[in-house]
Design a protein around this motif. Structure first.
Motif, PDB file in Angstrom:
ATOM      1  N   ASN A 101       0.854  -1.200   0.000  1.00  0.00           N
ATOM      2  CA  ASN A 101       0.000   0.000   0.000  1.00  0.00           C
ATOM      3  C   ASN A 101       0.885   1.244   0.000  1.00  0.00           C
ATOM      4  O   ASN A 101       0.945   1.982   0.989  1.00  0.00           O
ATOM      5  CB  ASN A 101      -0.905  -0.001   1.239  1.00  0.00           C
ATOM      6  CG  ASN A 101      -1.728  -1.262   1.371  1.00  0.00           C
ATOM      7  OD1 ASN A 101      -2.803  -1.384   0.814  1.00  0.00           O
ATOM      8  ND2 ASN A 101      -1.208  -2.234   2.130  1.00  0.00           N
ATOM      9  N   PRO A 102       1.589   1.501  -1.104  1.00  0.00           N
ATOM     10  CA  PRO A 102       2.629   2.542  -1.112  1.00  0.00           C
ATOM     11  C   PRO A 102       2.123   3.949  -0.836  1.00  0.00           C
ATOM     12  O   PRO A 102       2.900   4.807  -0.391  1.00  0.00           O
ATOM     13  CB  PRO A 102       3.224   2.436  -2.523  1.00  0.00           C
ATOM     14  CG  PRO A 102       2.177   1.747  -3.345  1.00  0.00           C
ATOM     15  CD  PRO A 102       1.492   0.804  -2.405  1.00  0.00           C
ATOM     16  N   ASP A 103       0.845   4.233  -1.093  1.00  0.00           N
ATOM     17  CA  ASP A 103       0.314   5.584  -0.895  1.00  0.00           C
ATOM     18  C   ASP A 103      -0.472   5.735   0.411  1.00  0.00           C
ATOM     19  O   ASP A 103      -1.110   6.767   0.634  1.00  0.00           O
ATOM     20  CB  ASP A 103      -0.601   5.951  -2.073  1.00  0.00           C
ATOM     21  CG  ASP A 103       0.137   5.945  -3.401  1.00  0.00           C
ATOM     22  OD1 ASP A 103       1.303   6.390  -3.423  1.00  0.00           O
ATOM     23  OD2 ASP A 103      -0.438   5.488  -4.406  1.00  0.00           O
ATOM     24  N   TRP A 104      -0.401   4.725   1.266  1.00  0.00           N
ATOM     25  CA  TRP A 104      -1.255   4.699   2.453  1.00  0.00           C
ATOM     26  C   TRP A 104      -1.039   5.920   3.343  1.00  0.00           C
ATOM     27  O   TRP A 104      -2.001   6.539   3.804  1.00  0.00           O
ATOM     28  CB  TRP A 104      -1.003   3.420   3.243  1.00  0.00           C
ATOM     29  CG  TRP A 104      -1.921   3.210   4.398  1.00  0.00           C
ATOM     30  CD1 TRP A 104      -3.221   2.781   4.353  1.00  0.00           C
ATOM     31  CD2 TRP A 104      -1.610   3.380   5.787  1.00  0.00           C
ATOM     32  NE1 TRP A 104      -3.746   2.672   5.618  1.00  0.00           N
ATOM     33  CE2 TRP A 104      -2.777   3.041   6.517  1.00  0.00           C
ATOM     34  CE3 TRP A 104      -0.475   3.784   6.485  1.00  0.00           C
ATOM     35  CZ2 TRP A 104      -2.823   3.099   7.913  1.00  0.00           C
ATOM     36  CZ3 TRP A 104      -0.520   3.836   7.877  1.00  0.00           C
ATOM     37  CH2 TRP A 104      -1.682   3.500   8.572  1.00  0.00           C
ATOM     38  N   THR A 106      -0.147   8.905   2.720  1.00  0.00           N
ATOM     39  CA  THR A 106      -0.691  10.157   2.185  1.00  0.00           C
ATOM     40  C   THR A 106      -2.188  10.067   1.918  1.00  0.00           C
ATOM     41  O   THR A 106      -2.860  11.090   1.825  1.00  0.00           O
ATOM     42  CB  THR A 106       0.039  10.550   0.889  1.00  0.00           C
ATOM     43  OG1 THR A 106      -0.028   9.467  -0.055  1.00  0.00           O
ATOM     44  CG2 THR A 106       1.495  10.869   1.182  1.00  0.00           C
ATOM     45  N   GLU A 107      -2.727   8.864   1.790  1.00  0.00           N
ATOM     46  CA  GLU A 107      -4.163   8.694   1.561  1.00  0.00           C
ATOM     47  C   GLU A 107      -4.982   8.935   2.828  1.00  0.00           C
ATOM     48  O   GLU A 107      -6.152   9.307   2.762  1.00  0.00           O
ATOM     49  CB  GLU A 107      -4.462   7.285   1.050  1.00  0.00           C
ATOM     50  CG  GLU A 107      -4.023   7.040  -0.375  1.00  0.00           C
ATOM     51  CD  GLU A 107      -4.243   5.599  -0.792  1.00  0.00           C
ATOM     52  OE1 GLU A 107      -4.114   5.310  -1.996  1.00  0.00           O
ATOM     53  OE2 GLU A 107      -4.529   4.755   0.080  1.00  0.00           O
ATOM     54  N   ARG A 188      -9.712   7.142   5.807  1.00  0.00           N
ATOM     55  CA  ARG A 188      -9.362   7.179   4.388  1.00  0.00           C
ATOM     56  C   ARG A 188     -10.469   6.533   3.566  1.00  0.00           C
ATOM     57  O   ARG A 188     -11.295   5.756   4.085  1.00  0.00           O
ATOM     58  CB  ARG A 188      -8.031   6.495   4.112  1.00  0.00           C
ATOM     59  CG  ARG A 188      -8.064   4.969   4.160  1.00  0.00           C
ATOM     60  CD  ARG A 188      -6.770   4.394   3.600  1.00  0.00           C
ATOM     61  NE  ARG A 188      -6.765   2.932   3.682  1.00  0.00           N
ATOM     62  CZ  ARG A 188      -6.322   2.141   2.712  1.00  0.00           C
ATOM     63  NH1 ARG A 188      -5.866   2.652   1.587  1.00  0.00           N
ATOM     64  NH2 ARG A 188      -6.336   0.830   2.857  1.00  0.00           N
TER      65      ARG A 188
END
Length: 207
Positions: A101-104, A106-107, A188
């Protein structure tokens, strides 16, 4: 030698108090873990009982492969066992979670008062599943106690967990967060399998 009637209600409490043990999962547990996932992860979601988002019965080969990957790669994949497995918990380290979950980070819409230094080193409890007819008996808490003990020894001080509140709220998960004294850290939105989910992000300090 202890002899009990395994169909009795009393067995549930007897197992929890005397016989249930928590250990790390291994590949030989796959079929039992999958069976438990199916019992709470199906097309029918029961808010009060708690549920997994996916319908595990829909594609056994695919979901068994995913579970086996977790068993083989996660440092904190636990099962609660007596004569058979009654529940499991999948927990990711920060590195493992962000790999999937590379964008977690910032999400998540973090609360303005949330201390983001807690994001330096953490784990994420991704899935906790207890056999459907034994939810609410304390099995999840026993697994959780083992997790806390291991995290303390490893110097990890922060746990995060997500709980779905939309399109269908997971009331059992919300109650578990309250029981374990998590605090709300953020929320989120997640687009998953053509559905938009709203997840509350909870945090707990490991002490």
């Amino acid at each position: 030698m202890v002899v009990v009637n395994k169909t009795s209600v009393e067995l549930n409490h007897f197992i929890l108090k005397k016989l249930l043990r928590v250990r790390k999962a291994n590949k030989n547990d796959l079929n039992e873990i999958y069976g438990i996932a199916c019992s709470v992860g199906s097309s029918e979601k029961v808010s009060e009982q708690g549920f997994l988002v996916d319908d595990y019965r829909s594609n056994p080969k695919f979901y068994k492969k995913k579970l086996l990957k977790g068993i083989n790669s996660l440092d904190h994949f636990y099962v609660a066992e007596y004569d058979k497995i009654y529940g499991f918990m999948m927990t990711y380290t920060k590195e493992q979670w962000l790999a999937d979950n590379p964008d977690w980070l910032t999400e998540v819409y973090w609360r303005p008062d949330f201390d983001k230094s807690k994001l330096d080193n953490f784990v994420v409890v991704d899935k906790t599943a207890i056999k459907a007819d034994l939810t609410g008996q304390g099995i999840g808490s026993l697994i959780y106690t083992r997790l806390l003990s291991d995290l303390k020894s490893e110097g990890i001080h922060n746990i995060f967990a997500e709980t779905i509140i939309s399109p269908q709220p997971n009331f059992a998960s919300l109650q578990f967060r309250k029981k374990q004294k998590y605090s709300l850290a953020g929320m989120r939105y997640e687009d998953y399998n053509n559905n938009l989910y709203t997840d509350l992000i909870y945090h707990k300090k490991v002490e």
